[in-house]
Design a protein around this motif. Structure first.
Motif, PDB file in Angstrom:
ATOM      1  N   GLU A   1      43.219  45.850  31.746  1.00  0.00           N
ATOM      2  CA  GLU A   1      43.623  45.707  33.154  1.00  0.00           C
ATOM      3  C   GLU A   1      42.601  44.815  33.852  1.00  0.00           C
ATOM      4  N   ASP A   2      42.786  43.515  33.757  1.00  0.00           N
ATOM      5  CA  ASP A   2      41.751  42.614  34.278  1.00  0.00           C
ATOM      6  C   ASP A   2      41.664  42.638  35.803  1.00  0.00           C
ATOM      7  N   THR A   3      42.766  42.960  36.491  1.00  0.00           N
ATOM      8  CA  THR A   3      42.683  43.029  37.959  1.00  0.00           C
ATOM      9  C   THR A   3      41.862  44.250  38.401  1.00  0.00           C
ATOM     10  N   LYS A   4      41.906  45.306  37.589  1.00  0.00           N
ATOM     11  CA  LYS A   4      41.057  46.472  37.879  1.00  0.00           C
ATOM     12  C   LYS A   4      39.586  46.049  37.758  1.00  0.00           C
ATOM     13  N   ALA A   5      39.306  45.215  36.778  1.00  0.00           N
ATOM     14  CA  ALA A   5      37.937  44.713  36.567  1.00  0.00           C
ATOM     15  C   ALA A   5      37.484  43.838  37.738  1.00  0.00           C
ATOM     16  N   THR A   6      38.339  42.924  38.188  1.00  0.00           N
ATOM     17  CA  THR A   6      37.916  42.037  39.283  1.00  0.00           C
ATOM     18  C   THR A   6      37.777  42.825  40.591  1.00  0.00           C
ATOM     19  N   ARG A   7      38.592  43.878  40.753  1.00  0.00           N
ATOM     20  CA  ARG A   7      38.441  44.756  41.940  1.00  0.00           C
ATOM     21  C   ARG A   7      37.091  45.463  41.910  1.00  0.00           C
ATOM     22  N   GLU A   8      36.695  45.899  40.706  1.00  0.00           N
ATOM     23  CA  GLU A   8      35.407  46.569  40.542  1.00  0.00           C
ATOM     24  C   GLU A   8      34.242  45.613  40.825  1.00  0.00           C
ATOM     25  N   VAL A   9      34.358  44.398  40.333  1.00  0.00           N
ATOM     26  CA  VAL A   9      33.301  43.403  40.591  1.00  0.00           C
ATOM     27  C   VAL A   9      33.204  43.144  42.094  1.00  0.00           C
ATOM     28  N   TYR A  10      34.360  43.007  42.740  1.00  0.00           N
ATOM     29  CA  TYR A  10      34.383  42.787  44.197  1.00  0.00           C
ATOM     30  C   TYR A  10      33.682  43.953  44.916  1.00  0.00           C
ATOM     31  N   ARG A  11      33.965  45.144  44.466  1.00  0.00           N
ATOM     32  CA  ARG A  11      33.405  46.349  45.102  1.00  0.00           C
ATOM     33  C   ARG A  11      31.879  46.381  45.026  1.00  0.00           C
ATOM     34  N   VAL A  12      31.318  46.051  43.852  1.00  0.00           N
ATOM     35  CA  VAL A  12      29.857  46.185  43.692  1.00  0.00           C
ATOM     36  C   VAL A  12      29.080  44.975  44.212  1.00  0.00           C
ATOM     37  N   LEU A  13      29.791  43.890  44.526  1.00  0.00           N
ATOM     38  CA  LEU A  13      29.102  42.734  45.111  1.00  0.00           C
ATOM     39  C   LEU A  13      28.771  43.010  46.583  1.00  0.00           C
ATOM     40  N   LYS A  14      27.620  42.487  47.012  1.00  0.00           N
ATOM     41  CA  LYS A  14      27.289  42.550  48.433  1.00  0.00           C
ATOM     42  C   LYS A  14      28.155  41.531  49.170  1.00  0.00           C
ATOM     43  N   PRO A  15      28.459  41.751  50.443  1.00  0.00           N
ATOM     44  CA  PRO A  15      29.152  40.704  51.198  1.00  0.00           C
ATOM     45  C   PRO A  15      28.342  39.398  51.146  1.00  0.00           C
ATOM     46  N   GLY A  16      29.002  38.300  50.843  1.00  0.00           N
ATOM     47  CA  GLY A  16      28.311  37.020  50.681  1.00  0.00           C
ATOM     48  C   GLY A  16      27.853  36.774  49.250  1.00  0.00           C
ATOM     49  N   GLY A  17      27.897  37.804  48.408  1.00  0.00           N
ATOM     50  CA  GLY A  17      27.522  37.661  46.996  1.00  0.00           C
ATOM     51  C   GLY A  17      28.638  36.984  46.216  1.00  0.00           C
ATOM     52  N   TYR A  18      28.325  36.613  44.981  1.00  0.00           N
ATOM     53  CA  TYR A  18      29.354  35.913  44.207  1.00  0.00           C
ATOM     54  C   TYR A  18      29.383  36.368  42.744  1.00  0.00           C
ATOM     55  N   ALA A  19      30.570  36.192  42.143  1.00  0.00           N
ATOM     56  CA  ALA A  19      30.740  36.452  40.714  1.00  0.00           C
ATOM     57  C   ALA A  19      30.927  35.120  40.008  1.00  0.00           C
ATOM     58  N   VAL A  20      30.423  35.059  38.767  1.00  0.00           N
ATOM     59  CA  VAL A  20      30.578  33.860  37.941  1.00  0.00           C
ATOM     60  C   VAL A  20      31.523  34.228  36.801  1.00  0.00           C
ATOM     61  N   PHE A  21      32.762  33.717  36.874  1.00  0.00           N
ATOM     62  CA  PHE A  21      33.765  34.026  35.844  1.00  0.00           C
ATOM     63  C   PHE A  21      34.063  32.789  35.015  1.00  0.00           C
ATOM     64  N   HIS A  22      34.130  32.985  33.715  1.00  0.00           N
ATOM     65  CA  HIS A  22      34.583  31.910  32.820  1.00  0.00           C
ATOM     66  C   HIS A  22      35.416  32.546  31.718  1.00  0.00           C
ATOM     67  N   ASP A  23      36.618  32.011  31.530  1.00  0.00           N
ATOM     68  CA  ASP A  23      37.496  32.495  30.455  1.00  0.00           C
ATOM     69  C   ASP A  23      38.273  31.321  29.894  1.00  0.00           C
ATOM     70  N   PRO A  24      38.803  31.444  28.681  1.00  0.00           N
ATOM     71  CA  PRO A  24      39.664  30.368  28.165  1.00  0.00           C
ATOM     72  C   PRO A  24      40.941  30.284  28.990  1.00  0.00           C
ATOM     73  N   ILE A  25      41.269  29.082  29.441  1.00  0.00           N
ATOM     74  CA  ILE A  25      42.456  28.881  30.284  1.00  0.00           C
ATOM     75  C   ILE A  25      43.308  27.773  29.676  1.00  0.00           C
ATOM     76  N   ASN A  26      44.592  28.013  29.608  1.00  0.00           N
ATOM     77  CA  ASN A  26      45.525  27.000  29.119  1.00  0.00           C
ATOM     78  C   ASN A  26      46.148  26.331  30.345  1.00  0.00           C
ATOM     79  N   TYR A  27      45.725  25.092  30.612  1.00  0.00           N
ATOM     80  CA  TYR A  27      46.162  24.435  31.837  1.00  0.00           C
ATOM     81  C   TYR A  27      47.580  23.877  31.750  1.00  0.00           C
ATOM     82  N   SER A  28      48.228  24.076  30.617  1.00  0.00           N
ATOM     83  CA  SER A  28      49.648  23.704  30.563  1.00  0.00           C
ATOM     84  C   SER A  28      50.528  24.943  30.810  1.00  0.00           C
TER      85      SER A  28
END
Ligand SMILES: [Zn+2]
Length: 255
Positions: A156-183
């Motif tokens: 459940e990757d959206t559950k993961a991104t919600r969790e990252v959002y929760r633990v970040l301070k306001p103004g903080g940032y996450a660095v995400f990199h994943d394989p993406i198929n641009y087609s």
């Protein structure tokens, strides 16, 4: 010697032997200076192959393309290694990046992994055994969260991104990199795919998600502010063995 001590001893010996074999295999690649690893400063004729990819692996610090791009993004685009002091949580910590962060005096650094993706040749043992979709820290704790090649493996990757959002301070940032198929216009996950179908889509990797053009929009839907990334086209990407189409998503929590 006790059994567990024997196991650790034999694993350490195996790692040493693997490293000797790697260094011997790397000799032809070291005969030249066409490419440079920005993390460890080593020069090569070309980077070594990794799985199906040519010109990918630095045998000195074990970096791959994504690590070198993440390092340059952190160092130059985000000025991550400079003051002020910041608290950082790194999921699936890669040994090459961890080495650069641990020694930095402006970073209070914690690592975490659920240990299902542990790759001895690239990653290090984490400080916390923890999944990114159930982060055991209070709200608004971190200035930066790093997750490279992590979301793609999470059911459940959206559950993961919600969790990252929760633990970040306001103004903080996450660095995400994943394989993406641009087609691919729309991201999907399909547990019913056969091994052969997966092989055709992503070289047989056991990933859960097939990310497409909507990758950044899926982060925006969780509340993040995300800019498109063209930084790989502004650097000497050929020299660093990085694709000009490589993208890292910096996802900011609103102030
Ligand atoms: Zn290196």
């Amino acid at each position: 010697m006790k059994p567990y001590a024997q196991l650790i001893h034999s694993q350490a010996l195996l790692n040493r032997l693997r490293n000797v074999r790697l260094q011997v295999r790397s000799i032809p690649y070291r005969m030249g200076g066409n490419v440079e690893c920005p993390i460890c400063g080593s020069h090569y004729k070309a980077f070594m192959p990794f799985r199906y990819r040519q010109n990918a692996y630095c045998p000195s610090c074990k970096s791959l393309e994504r690590h070198r791009y993440a390092y340059l993004t952190l160092r130059d685009r985000l000025e991550f290694y400079k003051a002020p002091l910041k608290k950082v949580l790194h999921f699936a910590p890669d040994s090459c990046l961890t080495a650069t962060i641990r020694k930095n005096r402006f970073i209070e650094y914690l690592t975490a992994d659920n240990m299902t993706s542990f790759t001895n040749s690239i990653t290090v043992m984490p400080d916390h055994v923890m999944s990114i979709d159930a982060i055991a820290f209070e709200d608004n704790t971190f200035d930066v969260v790093i997750a490279i090649g992590v979301l793609v493996m999470v059911p459940e990757d959206t559950k993961a991104t919600r969790e990252v959002y929760r633990v970040l301070k306001p103004g903080g940032y996450a660095v995400f990199h994943d394989p993406i198929n641009y087609s691919l216009a729309k991201t999907f996950s399909d547990a019913s795919l056969t091994k052969e179908e997966k092989q055709g889509l992503y070289h047989g990797h056991d990933q859960r998600w097939y990310y497409g053009l909507d990758y950044a929009d899926r982060l925006r839907a969780q509340g993040f502010e995300v800019e498109d990334d063209t930084y790989a086209q502004q650097i000497d990407n050929k020299r660093y063995g990085i694709s000009p189409n490589e993208k890292i998503y910096i996802a900011r929590k609103k102030e």
